[in-house]
Design an enzyme around this catalytic site. Structure first.
Site, PDB file in Angstrom:
ATOM      1  NE  ARG A 142      -9.609  -6.394   4.044  1.00  0.00           N
ATOM      2  CZ  ARG A 142      -8.316  -5.016   4.230  1.00  0.00           C
ATOM      3  NH1 ARG A 142      -8.176  -4.833   2.676  1.00  0.00           N
ATOM      4  NH2 ARG A 142      -8.090  -5.750   4.552  1.00  0.00           N
ATOM      5  CB  VAL A 143     -14.256  -1.543   2.455  1.00  0.00           C
ATOM      6  CG1 VAL A 143     -13.236   0.082   2.292  1.00  0.00           C
ATOM      7  CG2 VAL A 143     -15.395  -1.550   1.123  1.00  0.00           C
ATOM      8  N   GLY A 144     -11.309  -2.458   3.124  1.00  0.00           N
ATOM      9  CA  GLY A 144      -9.792  -1.799   4.430  1.00  0.00           C
ATOM     10  C   GLY A 144      -9.792  -0.414   4.819  1.00  0.00           C
ATOM     11  CG  ASP A 145      -5.961   0.381   6.610  1.00  0.00           C
ATOM     12  OD1 ASP A 145      -5.882  -0.563   5.872  1.00  0.00           O
ATOM     13  OD2 ASP A 145      -4.900   0.761   6.942  1.00  0.00           O
TER      14      ASP A 145
ATOM     15  CB  THR B 181      -1.263  -0.526   1.192  1.00  0.00           C
ATOM     16  OG1 THR B 181      -1.663  -0.869   1.184  1.00  0.00           O
ATOM     17  CG2 THR B 181      -1.374   1.542   1.753  1.00  0.00           C
TER      18      THR B 181
ATOM     19  N   GLY C 130      -5.198  -4.151   7.454  1.00  0.00           N
ATOM     20  CA  GLY C 130      -6.781  -2.945   7.796  1.00  0.00           C
ATOM     21  C   GLY C 130      -7.581  -3.555   9.150  1.00  0.00           C
TER      22      GLY C 130
ATOM     23  CB  THR D  81       0.960   0.311   5.393  1.00  0.00           C
ATOM     24  OG1 THR D  81       1.204  -0.834   4.772  1.00  0.00           O
ATOM     25  CG2 THR D  81       1.814   0.724   6.185  1.00  0.00           C
TER      26      THR D  81
END
Ligand code: ASP
Length: 299
Positions: A196-199, A168, A222, A219
């Site tokens: 899925r959605v991460g940080d 990332t 997440g 990074t």
């Protein structure tokens, strides 16, 4: 105020030398950020740095993104400026290699802070961005086939930390206006579940900025970063600590709560001092050293 910027190319086990293309990808991103800040704000600088890494295909974002368990890239990104806590994220983007630009558009043109999924294509069009179907890079397709062959899907979290290569990307900067800002972009985690959605799309988790404190960008895994509200926490530390100490404290917190190999962070405080810390083996990073007048990279 003199411009200040630090960027990262992801935390993990992917240590690479100064001769590696990714090293020049990092220093080139700082250059792009500095060039943007000549005329623009810290936010312009952070976005330009992240955009150059999205375009390079060398990192886990934009053209180089990792793939979901369905073998497709789904991109997350966010931007935030310390002025008025303005910011926005986008998730599961599949229509542009530059979701960071789309996040900026959402911040500047809507009243929302998170837009995800297929609809992001419509907003990319509205934003006047070039839309195209985001395709896996050759390297990502090869890696996906190897993972499928190894039948190690369920160990995705462990795996992603072992994967060599760029991670990332993120940037934090303070421009001549003195406002700390941040930008982040990612393909997320290898073999993540589709949807899925991460940080990296979530304010306070993967990214945070407050002009009274500073800005931070994270990074790593997440889910753990969201649980720890890691960048909000780091910015909170900057009430009394400088950027480096705040970064170290935030990483000490996530290490204590969620274990090693979970995260890395970059920070800039309101005085323009930069910091970085991580609990993985490595985190490629580069920054502008204003005193020496040169870009410094560390991998
Ligand atoms: N934080 C990113 C995510 O979980 C992945 C990374 O930083 O490598 O989406």
């Amino acid at each position: 105020m003199k411009p200040s910027i630090i960027i990262h190319g992801g935390a993990g086990s992917g240590r690479y030398g100064e001769g590696d293309k990714r090293f020049s990808g990092l220093t080139g991103a700082v250059e792009a950020g500095l060039a943007a800040m000549k005329k623009g704000s810290g936010l312009d600088g952070a976005i330009a740095a992240v955009s150059s890494m999205e375009e390079s295909g060398l990192f886990n974002c934009g053209r180089g993104a990792c793939l979901t368990a369905a073998g497709e890239p789904e991109l997350d990104a966010a931007v935030m400026t310390g002025e008025g806590l303005a910011g926005a994220g986008v998730g599961n983007v599949t229509s542009t290699y530059h979701p960071v630009e789309l996040a900026r558009w959402v911040m500047e043109n809507t009243r929302h802070v998170l837009i995800v999924g297929e609809r992001t294509r419509d907003y990319a069009r509205l934003a006047g961005m070039k839309t195209e179907s985001v395709r896996p890079s050759q390297a990502a397709s090869k890696r996906f086939l190897a993972l499928v062959k190894e039948e190690r899907h369920s160990r995705a979290v462990e795996l992603v930390r072992k994967i060599e290569g760029g991670g990332t990307v993120g940037a934090v900067a303070v421009g001549s206006d003195g406002v700390p800002a941040a930008a982040v972009s990612t393909g997320g985690m290898w073999m993540k579940l589709p949807g899925r959605v991460g940080d990296s799309a979530v304010l306070g988790a993967g990214i945070f900025a407050d002009k009274r404190l500073g800005a931070a960008c994270a990074t790593g895994t997440g889910e753990e970063i969201i649980r720890c509200a890691l960048t909000l926490r780091a910015c909170g530390f900057m009430r009394s600590d400088d950027a480096q100490r705040a970064a170290a404290k935030a990483i000490a917190f996530i290490t204590r709560e969620r274990g090693k190999g979970t995260a890395g962070i970059i920070t800039v405080d309101r005085k323009g001092r930069v910091g970085a810390s991580f609990n993985a083996e490595a985190m490629g990073r580069a920054w502008w050293d204003g005193e020496k007048g040169r870009i410094v990279g560390k991998v």
